[in-house]
Scaffold this active site. Structure first.
Site, PDB file in Angstrom:
ATOM      1  N   HIS A 227      -4.661   2.291  18.423  1.00 39.87           N
ATOM      2  CA  HIS A 227      -4.838   3.708  18.067  1.00 39.87           C
ATOM      3  C   HIS A 227      -5.940   3.976  17.046  1.00 39.87           C
ATOM      4  O   HIS A 227      -6.220   5.133  16.742  1.00 39.87           O
ATOM      5  CB  HIS A 227      -3.527   4.297  17.544  1.00 39.87           C
ATOM      6  CG  HIS A 227      -3.208   3.847  16.138  1.00 39.87           C
ATOM      7  ND1 HIS A 227      -2.585   2.667  15.863  1.00 39.87           N
ATOM      8  CD2 HIS A 227      -3.444   4.426  14.934  1.00 39.87           C
ATOM      9  CE1 HIS A 227      -2.430   2.527  14.555  1.00 39.87           C
ATOM     10  NE2 HIS A 227      -2.955   3.589  13.961  1.00 39.87           N
TER      11      HIS A 227
HETATM   12  C1  UD1 Z   1      -2.979   8.576  11.720  1.00 41.08           C
HETATM   13  C2  UD1 Z   1      -3.595   7.943  10.481  1.00 41.08           C
HETATM   14  C3  UD1 Z   1      -3.680   6.440  10.669  1.00 41.08           C
HETATM   15  C4  UD1 Z   1      -2.322   5.849  11.045  1.00 41.08           C
HETATM   16  C5  UD1 Z   1      -1.761   6.591  12.269  1.00 41.08           C
HETATM   17  C6  UD1 Z   1      -0.360   6.106  12.526  1.00 41.08           C
HETATM   18  C7  UD1 Z   1      -5.245   9.341   9.311  1.00 41.08           C
HETATM   19  C8  UD1 Z   1      -6.674   9.577   9.056  1.00 41.08           C
HETATM   20  N1  UD1 Z   1      -4.945   8.430  10.266  1.00 41.08           N
HETATM   21  O1  UD1 Z   1      -3.853   8.346  12.794  1.00 41.08           O
HETATM   22  O2  UD1 Z   1      -4.092   5.841   9.458  1.00 41.08           O
HETATM   23  O3  UD1 Z   1      -2.499   4.496  11.353  1.00 41.08           O
HETATM   24  O4  UD1 Z   1      -1.701   7.999  11.975  1.00 41.08           O
HETATM   25  O5  UD1 Z   1       0.026   6.375  13.838  1.00 41.08           O
HETATM   26  O6  UD1 Z   1      -4.404   9.954   8.705  1.00 41.08           O
HETATM   27  N2  UD1 Z   1      -1.495  13.586  18.316  1.00 41.08           N
HETATM   28  C9  UD1 Z   1      -0.579  14.123  19.185  1.00 41.08           C
HETATM   29  N3  UD1 Z   1       0.719  14.244  18.759  1.00 41.08           N
HETATM   30  C10 UD1 Z   1       1.130  13.870  17.516  1.00 41.08           C
HETATM   31  C11 UD1 Z   1       0.183  13.343  16.639  1.00 41.08           C
HETATM   32  C12 UD1 Z   1      -1.123  13.215  17.061  1.00 41.08           C
HETATM   33  O7  UD1 Z   1      -0.899  14.477  20.316  1.00 41.08           O
HETATM   34  O8  UD1 Z   1       2.329  13.999  17.208  1.00 41.08           O
HETATM   35  C13 UD1 Z   1      -2.896  13.420  18.796  1.00 41.08           C
HETATM   36  C14 UD1 Z   1      -3.768  14.622  18.516  1.00 41.08           C
HETATM   37  O9  UD1 Z   1      -4.634  14.752  19.592  1.00 41.08           O
HETATM   38  C15 UD1 Z   1      -4.555  14.199  17.297  1.00 41.08           C
HETATM   39  C16 UD1 Z   1      -4.676  12.694  17.485  1.00 41.08           C
HETATM   40  O10 UD1 Z   1      -3.471  12.300  18.104  1.00 41.08           O
HETATM   41  O11 UD1 Z   1      -5.801  14.814  17.211  1.00 41.08           O
HETATM   42  C17 UD1 Z   1      -4.839  11.924  16.190  1.00 41.08           C
HETATM   43  O12 UD1 Z   1      -3.780  12.233  15.274  1.00 41.08           O
HETATM   44  P1  UD1 Z   1      -4.002  12.104  13.699  1.00 41.08           P
HETATM   45  O13 UD1 Z   1      -2.734  12.347  12.988  1.00 41.08           O
HETATM   46  O14 UD1 Z   1      -5.170  12.913  13.261  1.00 41.08           O
HETATM   47  O15 UD1 Z   1      -4.465  10.617  13.497  1.00 41.08           O
HETATM   48  P2  UD1 Z   1      -3.817   9.276  14.075  1.00 41.08           P
HETATM   49  O16 UD1 Z   1      -4.791   8.689  15.025  1.00 41.08           O
HETATM   50  O17 UD1 Z   1      -2.439   9.535  14.529  1.00 41.08           O
HETATM   51  N1  UDP Z   2       5.893   1.888  16.231  1.00 41.80           N
HETATM   52  C1  UDP Z   2       6.966   2.504  16.891  1.00 41.80           C
HETATM   53  N2  UDP Z   2       6.783   2.914  18.188  1.00 41.80           N
HETATM   54  C2  UDP Z   2       5.621   2.746  18.854  1.00 41.80           C
HETATM   55  C3  UDP Z   2       4.536   2.124  18.189  1.00 41.80           C
HETATM   56  C4  UDP Z   2       4.705   1.720  16.868  1.00 41.80           C
HETATM   57  O1  UDP Z   2       8.031   2.657  16.310  1.00 41.80           O
HETATM   58  O2  UDP Z   2       5.532   3.156  20.020  1.00 41.80           O
HETATM   59  C5  UDP Z   2       6.079   1.474  14.842  1.00 41.80           C
HETATM   60  C6  UDP Z   2       5.702   0.048  14.559  1.00 41.80           C
HETATM   61  O3  UDP Z   2       6.760  -0.821  14.871  1.00 41.80           O
HETATM   62  C7  UDP Z   2       5.388   0.115  13.070  1.00 41.80           C
HETATM   63  C8  UDP Z   2       4.776   1.480  12.913  1.00 41.80           C
HETATM   64  O4  UDP Z   2       5.184   2.241  14.048  1.00 41.80           O
HETATM   65  O5  UDP Z   2       6.583   0.089  12.316  1.00 41.80           O
HETATM   66  C9  UDP Z   2       3.283   1.365  12.869  1.00 41.80           C
HETATM   67  O6  UDP Z   2       2.702   2.614  13.025  1.00 41.80           O
HETATM   68  P1  UDP Z   2       1.224   2.810  13.558  1.00 41.80           P
HETATM   69  O7  UDP Z   2       0.791   1.613  14.318  1.00 41.80           O
HETATM   70  O8  UDP Z   2       1.206   4.112  14.240  1.00 41.80           O
HETATM   71  O9  UDP Z   2       0.397   2.978  12.207  1.00 41.80           O
HETATM   72  P2  UDP Z   2      -0.254   1.941  11.171  1.00 41.80           P
HETATM   73  O10 UDP Z   2       0.794   1.004  10.733  1.00 41.80           O
HETATM   74  O11 UDP Z   2      -1.395   1.272  11.847  1.00 41.80           O
HETATM   75  O12 UDP Z   2      -0.750   2.834  10.087  1.00 41.80           O
END
Ligand code: UD1
Ligand code: UDP
Length: 373
Positions: A227
């Site tokens: 992601h």
């Molecule tokens: C964010 C964090 C990242 C973390 C990740 C965990 C920042 C800059 N990044 O990244 O550090 O590792 O969360 O998962 O804060 N979206 C949906 N539904 C949701 C959420 C997001 O459709 O419930 C889609 C939207 O199109 C959005 C994109 O995902 O634009 C990115 O979401 P965003 O929260 O901005 O960043 P993440 O990639 O989730």
């Molecule tokens: N995770 C989850 N379901 C999923 C993918 C990840 O519960 O489908 C959990 C994973 O086990 C870990 C956390 O989400 O505990 C990690 O989140 P993510 O990878 O989104 O963010 P990061 O840790 O890179 O910030």
């Protein structure tokens, strides 16, 4: 650094401790999937302390049911007191919406302390809103550094650590990073709250495996998550990763993050050996990690969980903040080069047992003790 005694997670030990009479209001700011998992571990202990009131503020950064609500339900996290519904947007737009909303809540609640987790935009917004109001700020998972300023998370961490009043570091590498930056005086080594969580839920998942198992899988499979912006927003990188997945010839289970799903739908095709599913809840994710052969990921949390659960990990990034997982070959960092990923899939075999580099599974107790004393 002062040695902090371990506090058990049960209420009875906490209730016997000397901070019985403290009255303290703490606002906890969360917003993204990994923060729900981290906050669950700390909230469980914090809320058992008499006199402590926790106000849970959800920024709404993650909002799909399988990115947010599922964690509150499964991990028994209390309903957020406030959900700002900030949603998605560019970094500035998203962070600005959160800042405005968090400030209003802090002005109304007048907490004694504010707590933020990790390195997302919700972390940054919570930190900035708190320090501008001169509210004491605690940062859980402080001191992580990739030294890659192109990562939005690196900016969020560096700024948050610099303005926070107390820093809870999950590893000794994190402590060393904070020392280098002159922040030793406010740093505490606590261990990793995600380790607390894994230990807390491991038995439940093992004992009720049939409840969490994903049906239709062969005995041997790889587990993948992707992601990070650098992998999803750059089609060349995602293409090279998919080529490696296809050429591996292995069954790969891939709970796809919504950010990645968007890119896949737009332009890229999934190989037939990849079982792409919607994001799963934490307990099913633990089951998948416990039962896979190896993990392929760019997630920070999943690199650690692979290590905690004894699964070799291939990290599809150019660096990792979790250096401890690299020892003895438990984790291999590959970047997005197809051949390097393939080579790592076949050659990542640890050469020695794991170390207890992430603390003793009692990080939440230590954090609570420091916060409330
Ligand atoms: C964010 C964090 C990242 C973390 C990740 C965990 C920042 C800059 N990044 O990244 O550090 O590792 O969360 O998962 O804060 N979206 C949906 N539904 C949701 C959420 C997001 O459709 O419930 C889609 C939207 O199109 C959005 C994109 O995902 O634009 C990115 O979401 P965003 O929260 O901005 O960043 P993440 O990639 O989730
Ligand atoms: N995770 C989850 N379901 C999923 C993918 C990840 O519960 O489908 C959990 C994973 O086990 C870990 C956390 O989400 O505990 C990690 O989140 P993510 O990878 O989104 O963010 P990061 O840790 O890179 O910030």
């Amino acid at each position: 650094m002062t040695e902090i005694p371990v506090i058990r997670e049960t209420g009875s030990c906490l209730q016997d401790c000397c901070f019985l009479l403290i009255t303290m209001k703490i606002v906890t700011v969360v917003g993204a999937r990994p923060q729900f998992i981290k906050a669950a571990a700390v909230s469980r202990v914090l809320r058992a302390v008499p006199g402590v009131q926790e106000i849970l503020l959800h920024t709404g950064q993650h909002y799909d049911a399988n990115m947010s609500a599922v964690f509150f339900k499964e991990l028994s996290i209390p309903e957020p007191d406030v959900n700002l519904g900030a949603g998605s947007g560019t970094h500035a737009v998203q962070t600005a919406r959160m800042l405005e909303g968090i400030e209003a809540v802090l002005l109304e609640e007048k907490p004694d302390k504010v707590m933020v987790y990790g390195d997302t935009n919700s972390t940054l917004a919570g930190a900035l809103a708190a320090v501008k109001l001169h509210l004491p700020l605690a940062h859980v998972e402080a001191g992580l550094r990739s030294f890659n300023r192109a990562m939005p998370e690196e900016i969020n961490r560096v700024v948050t650590d610099r303005v926070a009043d107390v820093l809870f570091a999950p590893t000794h590498t994190a402590v060393a990073n904070l020392k280098t930056e002159g922040l030793e005086a406010v740093t505490h080594f606590t261990g990793d709250v995600m380790y607390d969580s894994v230990l807390f839920y491991l038995d439940q998942v093992s004992q009720h495996a049939s409840r969490y198992a994903l049906g239709g899988l062969p005995d041997h499979f790889l587990l993948a998550t992707i992601h990070r912006a650098e992998n999803t927003d750059e089609p060349g990188n995602l293409n090279r990763i998919l080529e490696a997945f296809a050429s591996s010839g292995r069954t790969i289970v891939w709970p796809v993050h919504p950010r990645t799903r968007k890119t896949l739908t737009d332009s890229l095709k999934l190989p037939s050996n990849v079982n792409a599913i919607d994001p799963v809840g934490y307990l099913q994710m633990l089951w998948l990690t416990m039962n896979c052969d190896k993990v392929l990921t760019d997630s920070g949390g999943l690199q650690k969980e692979s290590y905690f659960l004894g699964k070799p990990c291939i990290t599809i990034r150019t660096e990792t903040e979790w250096l401890e997982t690299l020892h003895d070959g438990w984790n291999t960092v590959t970047g997005t080069d197809t051949d390097r990923i393939l080579e790592a899939i076949s050659s990542t075999y640890p050469s020695a047992a794991r170390h207890d580099a992430f603390g003793d599974g009692q990080a939440a107790g230590k954090i609570t003790r420091i916060l409330t004393s």
